[in-house]
Design a protein around this motif. Structure first.
Motif, mmCIF file in Angstrom:
data_model
loop_
_atom_site.group_PDB
_atom_site.id
_atom_site.type_symbol
_atom_site.label_atom_id
_atom_site.label_comp_id
_atom_site.label_asym_id
_atom_site.label_seq_id
_atom_site.Cartn_x
_atom_site.Cartn_y
_atom_site.Cartn_z
ATOM 1 N N THR A 6 -14.649 -3.190 -5.635
ATOM 2 C CA THR A 6 -13.386 -3.565 -6.271
ATOM 3 C C THR A 6 -12.206 -2.953 -5.521
ATOM 4 O O THR A 6 -11.195 -3.614 -5.277
ATOM 5 N N GLU A 66 -11.075 -9.539 -11.436
ATOM 6 C CA GLU A 66 -11.743 -10.799 -11.797
ATOM 7 C C GLU A 66 -12.970 -11.020 -10.914
ATOM 8 O O GLU A 66 -14.019 -11.444 -11.406
ATOM 9 N N ARG A 69 -15.636 -8.816 -12.245
ATOM 10 C CA ARG A 69 -16.189 -9.353 -13.495
ATOM 11 C C ARG A 69 -17.215 -10.446 -13.201
ATOM 12 O O ARG A 69 -18.267 -10.514 -13.835
ATOM 13 N N ARG A 70 -16.942 -11.273 -12.212
ATOM 14 C CA ARG A 70 -17.883 -12.343 -11.850
ATOM 15 C C ARG A 70 -19.139 -11.784 -11.177
ATOM 16 O O ARG A 70 -20.214 -12.354 -11.311
ATOM 17 N N PHE A 72 -20.522 -8.850 -11.848
ATOM 18 C CA PHE A 72 -21.241 -7.955 -12.755
ATOM 19 C C PHE A 72 -22.557 -8.535 -13.273
ATOM 20 O O PHE A 72 -23.587 -7.850 -13.206
#
Length: 89
Positions: A6, A66, A69-70, A72
């Motif tokens: 990230t 974002e 999040r995708r 994860f």
């Protein structure tokens, strides 16, 4: 891990003028190593991300979040599979 990915995404997405914004991105991992966060410590990071009255927004942190999040669900599935295989031995 995910926190480093990230932070790398934030660095890549940060607009480059002097490079100070990208260079200010850091990973902070908790003592147990289970959770972490990526942060931009440059004083102007919020102004770049959200814009100001005079400057349009140039999001770099939200898009990185974002993408994380995708990623994860795939990461959890992979790590769960690895753990289950170890238990089956």
């Amino acid at each position: 891990g995910e926190t480093r990915e990230t932070a790398d995404d934030m660095r890549e997405g940060a607009p480059r003028d002097t490079g100070a914004l990208a260079e200010s991105v850091q990973e902070e991992i908790d003592a147990g190593g289970l959770t972490g966060r990526a942060v931009a410590t440059a004083r102007h990071a919020t102004f770049v991300e959200h814009g100001t009255e005079d400057t349009p927004e140039q999001p770099f942190a939200q898009p990185a979040a974002e993408r994380a999040r995708r990623r994860f669900p795939r990461r959890v599935k992979k790590e769960t599979g690895v753990s289950l295989r170890k238990l089956a031995r």
